[in-house]
Design a protein around this motif. Structure first.
Motif, PDB file in Angstrom:
ATOM      1  N   ARG A 113       0.772  -1.106   0.063  1.00 37.08           N
ATOM      2  CA  ARG A 113      -0.111  -0.121   0.314  1.00 37.08           C
ATOM      3  C   ARG A 113       1.042   1.551   0.139  1.00 37.08           C
ATOM      4  N   PHE A 116       2.301   1.615  -3.589  1.00 36.05           N
ATOM      5  CA  PHE A 116       1.605   2.852  -4.518  1.00 36.05           C
ATOM      6  C   PHE A 116       1.555   3.924  -3.755  1.00 36.05           C
ATOM      7  N   ASP A 131      -7.157  -5.911  -4.197  1.00 40.11           N
ATOM      8  CA  ASP A 131      -6.869  -7.329  -4.017  1.00 40.11           C
ATOM      9  C   ASP A 131      -5.678  -8.372  -2.751  1.00 40.11           C
ATOM     10  N   ILE A 133      -4.316  -6.697   0.079  1.00 40.36           N
ATOM     11  CA  ILE A 133      -4.688  -6.332   0.984  1.00 40.36           C
ATOM     12  C   ILE A 133      -5.705  -7.110   1.923  1.00 40.36           C
ATOM     13  N   SER A 134      -6.785  -6.836   0.798  1.00 37.29           N
ATOM     14  CA  SER A 134      -8.026  -8.027   1.696  1.00 37.29           C
ATOM     15  C   SER A 134      -7.886  -9.439   1.583  1.00 37.29           C
TER      16      SER A 134
ATOM     17  N   ARG B 566      -3.363  12.757  11.353  1.00 34.23           N
ATOM     18  CA  ARG B 566      -2.874  12.829  10.222  1.00 34.23           C
ATOM     19  C   ARG B 566      -3.924  11.908   9.192  1.00 34.23           C
ATOM     20  N   MET B 570      -6.349  13.563   5.765  1.00 28.99           N
ATOM     21  CA  MET B 570      -6.408  13.333   3.837  1.00 28.99           C
ATOM     22  C   MET B 570      -7.997  12.784   3.436  1.00 28.99           C
ATOM     23  N   SER B 582     -13.444  -5.129  -2.823  1.00 21.28           N
ATOM     24  CA  SER B 582     -11.648  -5.914  -1.740  1.00 21.28           C
ATOM     25  C   SER B 582     -12.076  -5.310  -0.477  1.00 21.28           C
ATOM     26  N   ARG B 609     -12.764  -1.213   8.731  1.00 19.72           N
ATOM     27  CA  ARG B 609     -11.946  -1.799   9.619  1.00 19.72           C
ATOM     28  C   ARG B 609     -10.478  -1.709   9.403  1.00 19.72           C
ATOM     29  N   SER B 611      -7.595  -2.389   7.702  1.00 13.77           N
ATOM     30  CA  SER B 611      -7.656  -2.959   6.551  1.00 13.77           C
ATOM     31  C   SER B 611      -8.521  -1.720   5.566  1.00 13.77           C
ATOM     32  N   SER B 614      -6.990   0.678   4.687  1.00 13.38           N
ATOM     33  CA  SER B 614      -6.184   1.132   3.901  1.00 13.38           C
ATOM     34  C   SER B 614      -5.711   1.064   2.364  1.00 13.38           C
ATOM     35  N   VAL B 615      -7.418   0.441   1.846  1.00 16.16           N
ATOM     36  CA  VAL B 615      -7.925  -0.070   0.377  1.00 16.16           C
ATOM     37  C   VAL B 615      -8.556   1.295   0.302  1.00 16.16           C
ATOM     38  N   MET B 617      -7.139   4.310   0.967  1.00 16.70           N
ATOM     39  CA  MET B 617      -6.413   4.564   1.161  1.00 16.70           C
ATOM     40  C   MET B 617      -5.769   5.056  -1.356  1.00 16.70           C
ATOM     41  N   VAL B 618      -5.835   3.465  -0.718  1.00 17.82           N
ATOM     42  CA  VAL B 618      -4.962   3.455  -1.909  1.00 17.82           C
ATOM     43  C   VAL B 618      -5.989   4.003  -3.065  1.00 17.82           C
ATOM     44  N   PHE B 619      -7.443   3.942  -3.186  1.00 15.15           N
ATOM     45  CA  PHE B 619      -8.620   4.617  -4.711  1.00 15.15           C
ATOM     46  C   PHE B 619      -8.306   5.422  -4.338  1.00 15.15           C
TER      47      PHE B 619
END
Lengths: 455, 632
Positions: A113, A116, A131, A133-134, B566, B570, B582, B609, B611, B614-615, B617-619
């Motif tokens: 992550r 990226f 994906d 990450i999950s 922080r 974002m 995901s 959660r 995680s 985290s997902v 953050m990527v998008f």
């Protein structure tokens, strides 16, 4: 964007030849320099072999280290890769130290992550990263669930609930000061904090105990001459390791081999038969055997089940400690004269098994008993679940413990409620990071349910 | 009646409702330079207190101080019209001290009405609003009962408990907005038709008694503070005389009357569907849920200087009138009490606030803002805070400037806003200090240090006010450094320690360390300083003492806050698509419902959660980079 430094094992968990640990973030290099005082110059992409040490300057492992300077690294941040020996104890020690030095355990897919987010991975791969990450999350949860189911999670949640109860007592005195609610008694909160701290301490320490278990459990075979100890030894090992003869006193030296039962390592030691002897060498062997038994986690006291109970057996077992002794009645193929149950009762040992080392009868059952006694005995209350307390969880418990110790001190000094509350919250949040529960989120519900409030 | 028109609009901002949210909203928007109209059913309704006659209290007092620091009116208004002032929680540390005042209800109303009347660029209009004018997904004005249309760029809804209000007293149920007032249904129905989700809540109020019919000599008197502390940073001191409140108790006889009449309670008979606040239960609730309590505390609070009415705090009820009478007369000192008004429960519509942005603007209708009880909150202070924030943001939006959203670490107002948009509101929301995870930072004494700079930025506070804050902070820091360096000789230390009942010492003591002892205060310390007095004013001494005593703890909370900030920085784009495979399915649903605008908000939604963050953050990063490459 990510201010903190993360650490994780990058190779699959479990015993292996080599394990790779990665650290990424602003403090990666300073952590490396503390961990590996011998690592010189921080030259990027140069592999160096060096010794890693813990905070007490004791060596943990000999290790191949390499550092990379951001942005020229996988994550785009400063990074360190450590290739260490693949023992879980070494890995957990190193991660523990990295956390002590300011890193935190990485979340699922966090390295990728970060790569990226720092522009190291192509835009089009966003889905793939997500994906990953999950998928890692699922895996982690599976592993966590396996470990958390039952004992550990129940225990931690019980601790959380008890902390929340105390927090409610303190908070209600702050937020509902006008209500007719009795002020909390600092002394009783303190007493409860002491009790909770004991439990948390046990949890934190179970990691060390667990590690000790992973390092191996010591089992000593002891008993009179010529009862078949060495044959039992060979039987358990599944190979002809010790010389076996009908001649009493054949074994004089200490023999040590490793066997695996139920995923755990047991170090099995065969000893010289105990007897009155004038032979200096044999006497030395016997005393070595007794020493081995003193140090052992479990003693298999072997007797000839087809004969009489020797008069001095009880005294010998008393000396070793009956609590960690298992009585093995050998030679069942010759017909047993001794009854396992009455022998166990007479000697006060924790169990008694009849076998035939010659035919192999009862050996599997004995192994089960060894596993049972060795794994659950060594550290009295340590169950399989508790062994799962890993380095990261142990850090959380130690944080909770720190907060609880400060709390006790504060309550002794009659500190104001809002400070007392801060430490209870800190302890609850630390425990919550293990179970994933937002403990303090339930605070108001508890207060409204418990206290008659409503001015 | 209409003052100059602005472009195509009659007004830039129209506020509907003259309660605590509406008043702050209208005042702030006119003060920020925009022509504003406040529409209310009647001017007699301005800034009324339909429930308890008090402002402030635990956590609420902090809210009022914050409203004041930002340039709101509530603090000044209560300072001038309060009739009893108390600093609550004085026995605890200063982080949880909270000012509270009994209000002269009609005085407060008159004082607020005066502020509105004399405000520049502000019109008051009496009448019922029957609908909103909505054009292309944005609000463009309002329609009033006479068939008038008033056009406006921004509309702030501050309707209180009026939308489809349904009142209950025993077996009687009748439509009403509050005692003696008709409800308003048209507006609420139209909002629902516009696709905004609507739910029901319930609240209640106790009976009011005639002063002369109460035997106060048999109650415990509760007096105000000797030295009353003002709410407003602009108030020098409180001059007016103070009145007392009185405490009495229910008894087993009272409880028996209640228990035997439960079948006639609309609550227990199931006729009330809305959910009431658990922190403010009716007396019938208390008796049922805590049967072991032999008595419940009641506060008799005057509703004002000129009125005869006494409010019975702690006896909220919707039991039938005859039961209320028997129940009240069973209480010591109320045996011959005359009931002026009966207690009642009221159900009303609210619009779950996951449908607003943290600016209080509706996500569905541009330019439409929700403030106060329409967002599911309870309390005058919570309402006023929202009115102020909605008003400021409506003005900033007209100006085309960045929105003003306070963080959880900055203000109780920040906690309030964040809770409203990230939590599921299923009972009237009230502020508690325990809702603020950075409580030690959000004190009533430092609201000006935290927020006055914003008040200045928006032109709501004079520049000088903030300069004074900065100057004061410098003086305190200098004194703090002195205490850290200076040592008090052993003999002098022991004199202080002895007089404060603390353990004695052998060696000279660092002055700051002495002050950290729980029972040592700054007055005792100052006389013993070898370098002479500190030369600080009252407030400066107070803030120095707090700094020294909480040192370490405040730093810890700051560090924790920094970590949260922080994620709060974002931002998630407004049109972000949360349909990401995901994400866990629970998180996906919750995120689609709440539509957080920062990752920090997302992380506080239950069911989301680490995680999932985290997902996200990527998008979010992908969206950002896409945007950059388009611009680049």
């Amino acid at each position: 964007m990510d201010a903190d430094t993360i650490v994780a094992l990058s190779t699959p968990p479990g015993e292996s030849g080599i394990a790779v640990i990665r650290i990424s973030g602003a403090r990666a290099l300073s952590i490396l320099n503390s961990l590996a005082p011998g690592f010189s110059d921080n030259v990027p992409r140069h592999i160096q072999k060096t010794v890693l040490v813990d905070r007490a300057n004791e060596a943990i492992d000999d290790c191949m280290c390499v550092c990379m300077k951001g942005p020229d690294s996988y994550t785009g941040e400063d990074m360190v890769e450590l290739s260490c020996h693949g023992s879980m104890q070494v890995v957990s020690d190193i991660i523990d130290e990295a956390v002590f030095l300011g890193a935190r355990g990485a979340g699922a897919g966090e390295f990728t992550r970060r790569a990226f987010v720092n522009g190291k991975i192509d835009l089009s791969q966003a889905e793939a990263v997500a994906d990953l990450i999950s998928a890692e999350t699922k895996l982690q949860r599976q592993v966590a669930l396996e470990h958390l189911e039952g004992g550990l999670s129940r225990k931690v949640m019980a601790v959380e609930d008890r902390l929340l109860e105390q927090l409610a007592l303190v908070e209600v005195s702050i937020d509902f000061a006008e209500e007719e609610i009795e002020a909390y008694a600092p002394e009783s909160v303190r007493a409860e904090a002491v009790r909770i701290a004991e439990e948390v301490k046990e949890l934190a320490e179970s990691e060390r105990a667990g590690r000790k278990l992973r390092a191996g459990i010591k089992v000593t075979i002891l008993g009179p001459r010529n009862v078949g100890k060495s044959m039992l030894y060979n039987g358990l090992l599944g190979e002809e390791r010790a010389i076996v003869s009908a001649h009493p006193g054949t074994t004089r030296d200490l023999l040590r081999e490793r066997i695996h039962i139920g995923g755990f390592t047991f170090f099995l030691e065969d000893t010289a038969g105990i007897a009155e002897t004038g032979c200096e060498i044999e006497a030395k062997g016997i005393s070595l055997g007794r020493r081995s038994a003193e140090m052992a986690d479990l003693v298999l006291f072997v007797l000839d089940g087809s004969g009489e109970l020797p008069g001095d057996a009880a005294a010998e077992i008393e000396r070793i400690g009956p609590g960690r002794t298992l009585c093995v009645l050998n030679k069942s193929d010759l017909g047993l004269k001794l009854n396992p149950e009455s022998v166990a009762g007479e000697l006060g040992v924790s169990g008694s098994v009849s076998i035939s080392a010659l035919t192999g009868e009862g050996l599997d059952g004995l192994k089960e008993r060894i596993y049972e006694k060795g794994v659950s005995r060594e550290t009295a209350a340590i169950s399989r679940e508790r062994i799962a307390v890993n380095a990261r969880q142990a850090v959380a418990f130690r944080d909770a413990l720190g907060a609880l110790e400060r709390l006790q001190k504060l309550l002794g000094e009659n500190a104001p409620a809002e400070i007392v509350s801060m430490e209870i919250r800190a302890a609850a949040d630390a425990c919550g990071s293990v179970t994933g529960r937002n403990v303090t989120g339930g605070l108001l519900d508890l207060i409204f349910g418990r206290f008659c409030i409503g001015k | 009646m209409f003052i100059k028109k602005n472009g195509n609009h009659d007004y830039e901002v129209a506020v509907i409702g003259g309660g605590h949210a509406g008043c702050e909203a209208a005042l702030v928007s006119s003060r920020m330079g925009y022509r504003t109209v406040l529409v209310t059913i009647g001017l007699h309704d301005i800034a009324r207190m339909p429930c308890n006659p008090a402002i402030g209290g635990l956590a609420k007092g902090q809210l009022v101080r914050e409203i004041d620091a930002l340039g709101g009116e509530m603090g000044i208004c209560i300072d001038e019209t309060g009739i009893q002032f108390r600093m609550l929680n004085r026995a605890k540390g200063p982080a949880v001290w909270s000012p509270r005042a009994q209000a002269d209800k009609s005085g407060y109303h008159r004082r607020m009405l005066e502020a509105l009347r004399t405000g520049d660029r502000l019109d008051l209009l009496e009448g019922e609003v029957t609908g909103l004018v909505v054009e292309r997904g944005c609000v463009a004005g309002i329609n009033t009962a006479g068939g008038n249309r008033i056009t406006a760029c921004k509309v702030i809804l501050a309707l209180g408990t009026f939308p489809n209000g349904l009142m209950h007293i025993g077996e009687e149920s009748f439509p009403g907005g509050r005692e003696g007032e008709p409800p308003s249904g048209l507006l609420s129905d139209q909002i629902a038709e516009l696709g905004i989700e609507r739910k029901r809540l319930k609240t209640g109020t106790p009976a009011r008694l005639g002063r002369g019919s109460i035997d106060f000599s048999r109650c415990v008197e509760q007096r105000g503070d000797e030295e009353p502390s003002p709410f407003s940073f602009r108030t020098e001191r409180i001059e007016q005389d103070q009145v007392s409140c009185y405490i009495t108790y229910t008894n087993e006889g009272t409880h028996e009357i209640i228990r035997s009449s439960l079948d006639r309670s609309p609550l227990y008979a199931g006729r009330i569907k809305g959910i009431g606040p658990r922190y403010c239960p009716s007396i019938e609730d208390k008796v049922v849920r805590f049967p072991d309590r032999g008595r419940h505390q009641l506060f008799l609070e005057p509703e004002g200087l000129e009125t005869d009415e006494i409010y019975i705090n702690g006896l909220s009820t919707s039991l039938p009138r005859d039961v209320q009478e028997r129940m009240i007369r069973s209480v010591k000192s109320l045996e011959s009490a005359r009931i002026i008004r009966h207690g009642y429960a009221i159900e009303y519509d609210f619009f779950p606030p996951h449908q607003i942005y943290p600016t209080y603007e509706s996500r569905a209708i541009g330019g439409l803002y929700f403030a106060g009880q329409v967002n599911g909150t309870s309390g005058y202070e919570e309402a006023a805070a929202q009115g102020l924030m909605a008003g400021i943001n409506a003005c900033l939006a007209i100006k085309g400037e960045r929105p003003f959203v306070l963080g959880r670490h900055e203000a109780y107002i920040g906690v309030l806003t964040d809770d409203l948009i990230t939590k599921d509101i299923d009972e009237p929301y009230r502020m508690f200090t325990s809702r603020a995870e950075h409580r030690l930072l959000l004190r009533q004494d430092n609201a000006d240090e935290r927020l006055m700079k914003y008040g200045v930025r928006f032109g709501l506070q004079p520049k000088r006010a903030w300069e004074e804050v900065v100057e004061r902070r410098k003086k305190v820091s200098r004194a703090h450094r002195r205490l850290a360096k200076e040592r008090v000789p052993a003999a002098a230390s022991n004199k202080i320690l002895g007089s404060c009942g603390e353990k004695k010492t052998e060696a000279p003591q660092q002055a700051a360390k002495l002050l950290q002892r729980p029972r040592v205060n700054i007055d005792a310390l100052e006389g013993a300083l070898p370098g002479g007095g500190l030369g600080l004013g009252r407030r400066e001494r107070e803030s120095l003492e707090i700094r020294v005593k909480y040192e370490g703890y405040i730093r810890r909370q700051r560090n924790l806050a920094d970590r949260v900030v922080r994620l709060d920085r974002m931002r998630i784009p407004r049109d972000f698509d949360f349909d990401i495979s995901s994400l866990s399915s629970e998180a996906r649903e919750k995120l689609k419902l709440h539509r957080p605008v920062t990752l920090g908000q997302a992380s506080r939604i239950s069911g989301v959660r680490t995680s999932d963050i985290s997902v996200l953050m990527v998008f979010v990063e992908r969206e950002k980079r896409k945007g950059e490459s388009l611009r680049g």
